[in-house]
Design a protein around this motif. Structure first.
Motif, PDB file in Angstrom:
ATOM      1  N   GLY A 267       0.786  -1.227   0.000  1.00 39.42           N
ATOM      2  CA  GLY A 267       0.000   0.000   0.000  1.00 39.42           C
ATOM      3  C   GLY A 267       0.819   1.279   0.000  1.00 39.42           C
ATOM      4  O   GLY A 267       0.300   2.334  -0.353  1.00 39.42           O
ATOM      5  N   ARG A 268       2.095   1.196   0.362  1.00 42.79           N
ATOM      6  CA  ARG A 268       2.937   2.397   0.422  1.00 42.79           C
ATOM      7  C   ARG A 268       3.809   2.564  -0.816  1.00 42.79           C
ATOM      8  O   ARG A 268       4.669   3.434  -0.854  1.00 42.79           O
ATOM      9  N   VAL A 269       3.587   1.743  -1.829  1.00 40.56           N
ATOM     10  CA  VAL A 269       4.371   1.849  -3.055  1.00 40.56           C
ATOM     11  C   VAL A 269       4.140   3.242  -3.679  1.00 40.56           C
ATOM     12  O   VAL A 269       3.036   3.784  -3.610  1.00 40.56           O
ATOM     13  N   THR A 270       5.192   3.822  -4.242  1.00 38.05           N
ATOM     14  CA  THR A 270       5.022   5.125  -4.888  1.00 38.05           C
ATOM     15  C   THR A 270       4.297   4.948  -6.211  1.00 38.05           C
ATOM     16  O   THR A 270       4.278   3.852  -6.789  1.00 38.05           O
ATOM     17  N   ASN A 271       3.723   6.011  -6.707  1.00 39.55           N
ATOM     18  CA  ASN A 271       3.036   5.948  -7.991  1.00 39.55           C
ATOM     19  C   ASN A 271       3.994   5.539  -9.104  1.00 39.55           C
ATOM     20  O   ASN A 271       3.629   4.751  -9.984  1.00 39.55           O
ATOM     21  N   ALA A 272       5.226   6.059  -9.073  1.00 41.69           N
ATOM     22  CA  ALA A 272       6.212   5.712 -10.106  1.00 41.69           C
ATOM     23  C   ALA A 272       6.525   4.217 -10.062  1.00 41.69           C
ATOM     24  O   ALA A 272       6.595   3.561 -11.119  1.00 41.69           O
ATOM     25  N   GLU A 273       6.699   3.663  -8.850  1.00 44.55           N
ATOM     26  CA  GLU A 273       6.973   2.234  -8.725  1.00 44.55           C
ATOM     27  C   GLU A 273       5.774   1.402  -9.183  1.00 44.55           C
ATOM     28  O   GLU A 273       5.930   0.402  -9.889  1.00 44.55           O
ATOM     29  N   LEU A 274       4.589   1.821  -8.792  1.00 39.81           N
ATOM     30  CA  LEU A 274       3.368   1.121  -9.196  1.00 39.81           C
ATOM     31  C   LEU A 274       3.219   1.140 -10.710  1.00 39.81           C
ATOM     32  O   LEU A 274       2.924   0.109 -11.324  1.00 39.81           O
ATOM     33  N   ALA A 275       3.430   2.304 -11.304  1.00 37.35           N
ATOM     34  CA  ALA A 275       3.312   2.427 -12.763  1.00 37.35           C
ATOM     35  C   ALA A 275       4.259   1.460 -13.467  1.00 37.35           C
ATOM     36  O   ALA A 275       3.881   0.791 -14.436  1.00 37.35           O
ATOM     37  N   GLU A 276       5.469   1.361 -12.968  1.00 43.79           N
ATOM     38  CA  GLU A 276       6.443   0.445 -13.569  1.00 43.79           C
ATOM     39  C   GLU A 276       6.003  -1.008 -13.403  1.00 43.79           C
ATOM     40  O   GLU A 276       6.098  -1.806 -14.336  1.00 43.79           O
ATOM     41  N   MET A 277       5.489  -1.348 -12.233  1.00 46.95           N
ATOM     42  CA  MET A 277       5.059  -2.728 -11.962  1.00 46.95           C
ATOM     43  C   MET A 277       3.901  -3.171 -12.855  1.00 46.95           C
ATOM     44  O   MET A 277       3.783  -4.349 -13.165  1.00 46.95           O
ATOM     45  N   VAL A 278       3.028  -2.217 -13.222  1.00 49.86           N
ATOM     46  CA  VAL A 278       1.840  -2.573 -14.007  1.00 49.86           C
ATOM     47  C   VAL A 278       1.942  -2.122 -15.467  1.00 49.86           C
ATOM     48  O   VAL A 278       0.962  -2.177 -16.204  1.00 49.86           O
ATOM     49  N   ASN A 279       3.126  -1.660 -15.853  1.00 49.38           N
ATOM     50  CA  ASN A 279       3.398  -1.277 -17.245  1.00 49.38           C
ATOM     51  C   ASN A 279       2.516  -0.141 -17.748  1.00 49.38           C
ATOM     52  O   ASN A 279       1.901  -0.228 -18.804  1.00 49.38           O
ATOM     53  N   LEU A 280       2.464   0.921 -16.963  1.00 51.24           N
ATOM     54  CA  LEU A 280       1.745   2.134 -17.356  1.00 51.24           C
ATOM     55  C   LEU A 280       2.679   3.323 -17.170  1.00 51.24           C
ATOM     56  O   LEU A 280       3.648   3.255 -16.423  1.00 51.24           O
ATOM     57  N   SER A 281       2.314   4.445 -17.807  1.00 58.60           N
ATOM     58  CA  SER A 281       3.025   5.689 -17.506  1.00 58.60           C
ATOM     59  C   SER A 281       2.575   6.150 -16.124  1.00 58.60           C
ATOM     60  O   SER A 281       1.460   5.818 -15.686  1.00 58.60           O
ATOM     61  N   PRO A 282       3.401   6.907 -15.424  1.00 58.97           N
ATOM     62  CA  PRO A 282       2.991   7.381 -14.093  1.00 58.97           C
ATOM     63  C   PRO A 282       1.682   8.170 -14.120  1.00 58.97           C
ATOM     64  O   PRO A 282       0.852   8.010 -13.227  1.00 58.97           O
ATOM     65  N   SER A 283       1.470   8.997 -15.129  1.00 65.65           N
ATOM     66  CA  SER A 283       0.229   9.791 -15.156  1.00 65.65           C
ATOM     67  C   SER A 283      -0.994   8.907 -15.401  1.00 65.65           C
ATOM     68  O   SER A 283      -2.032   9.094 -14.758  1.00 65.65           O
ATOM     69  N   ALA A 284      -0.883   7.929 -16.276  1.00 65.33           N
ATOM     70  CA  ALA A 284      -2.011   7.022 -16.530  1.00 65.33           C
ATOM     71  C   ALA A 284      -2.306   6.176 -15.294  1.00 65.33           C
ATOM     72  O   ALA A 284      -3.468   5.932 -14.945  1.00 65.33           O
ATOM     73  N   CYS A 285      -1.258   5.743 -14.620  1.00 63.11           N
ATOM     74  CA  CYS A 285      -1.419   4.950 -13.404  1.00 63.11           C
ATOM     75  C   CYS A 285      -2.109   5.792 -12.327  1.00 63.11           C
ATOM     76  O   CYS A 285      -3.039   5.317 -11.672  1.00 63.11           O
ATOM     77  N   HIS A 286      -1.670   7.027 -12.163  1.00 57.51           N
ATOM     78  CA  HIS A 286      -2.258   7.914 -11.158  1.00 57.51           C
ATOM     79  C   HIS A 286      -3.745   8.134 -11.442  1.00 57.51           C
ATOM     80  O   HIS A 286      -4.577   8.092 -10.515  1.00 57.51           O
ATOM     81  N   ARG A 287      -4.105   8.345 -12.702  1.00 57.55           N
ATOM     82  CA  ARG A 287      -5.523   8.539 -13.057  1.00 57.55           C
ATOM     83  C   ARG A 287      -6.345   7.295 -12.716  1.00 57.55           C
ATOM     84  O   ARG A 287      -7.464   7.402 -12.198  1.00 57.55           O
ATOM     85  N   ARG A 288      -5.795   6.127 -13.001  1.00 55.38           N
ATOM     86  CA  ARG A 288      -6.521   4.889 -12.705  1.00 55.38           C
ATOM     87  C   ARG A 288      -6.715   4.703 -11.198  1.00 55.38           C
ATOM     88  O   ARG A 288      -7.794   4.318 -10.753  1.00 55.38           O
TER      89      ARG A 288
END
Length: 152
Positions: A18-39
């Motif tokens: 739950g404490r993963v950063t948006n940048a790390e999450l985006a990389e893990m799920v193969n999205l750009s950081p902005s697209a990941c943040h919107r989702r």
């Protein structure tokens, strides 16, 4: 709301980290950081992600005893159920309370320091709950599985 595979990947990661950063999450799920943040924002606003919490080690905070209490009430009227639910929500040691189908009306999950502390909880709170006619307490000997993650 329909969840696609990307939403599911995001939810799987966030349930365990739950404490993963948006940048790390985006990389893990193969999205750009902005697209990941919107989702993630959409999953939050749609109520799929209800909250973020810290899970505590109950032994390390001095509350290692878990007790499950089955409670049977004197009746099933809406008024009695509402009164019971209001009062049980005020008991600080209750982690969960479930309205049940079956032999008991409610199942409570309670944490305590030890058996003496549970006796205090029982005397001070449980015995005073409205409409209670029977209680059956079971002490957990050992936690075998504990997770908050749901298979998505």
């Amino acid at each position: 709301m329909q969840l696609d595979d990307t939403d599911r990947r995001i939810l799987r990661v966030l349930q365990k980290q739950g404490r993963v950063t948006n940048a790390e999450l985006a990389e893990m799920v193969n999205l750009s950081p902005s697209a990941c943040h919107r989702r993630v924002q959409r999953l939050e606003s749609d109520g799929i992600i209800a909250d973020y919490v810290a899970l505590l080690d109950l032994k390390r905070i001095g509350r290692p005893t878990t007790v499950f209490v089955e409670i049977t009430l004197s009746g099933q009227s809406d008024e009695l159920l509402d009164r019971f639910e209001r009062e049980v929500a005020r008991v600080p040691d209750v982690l969960e309370c479930h309205l049940m189908a079956g032999s008991a009306d409610y199942l409570l999950k309670i944490i305590a320091i030890d058996t003496e502390d549970f006796a205090r909880i029982h005397r001070r709170y449980l015995s005073r709950l409205p409409g209670v006619t029977q209680m059956q307490s079971s002490f957990a000997l050992r936690r075998v599985v504990q997770t908050t993650a749901v298979d998505i």
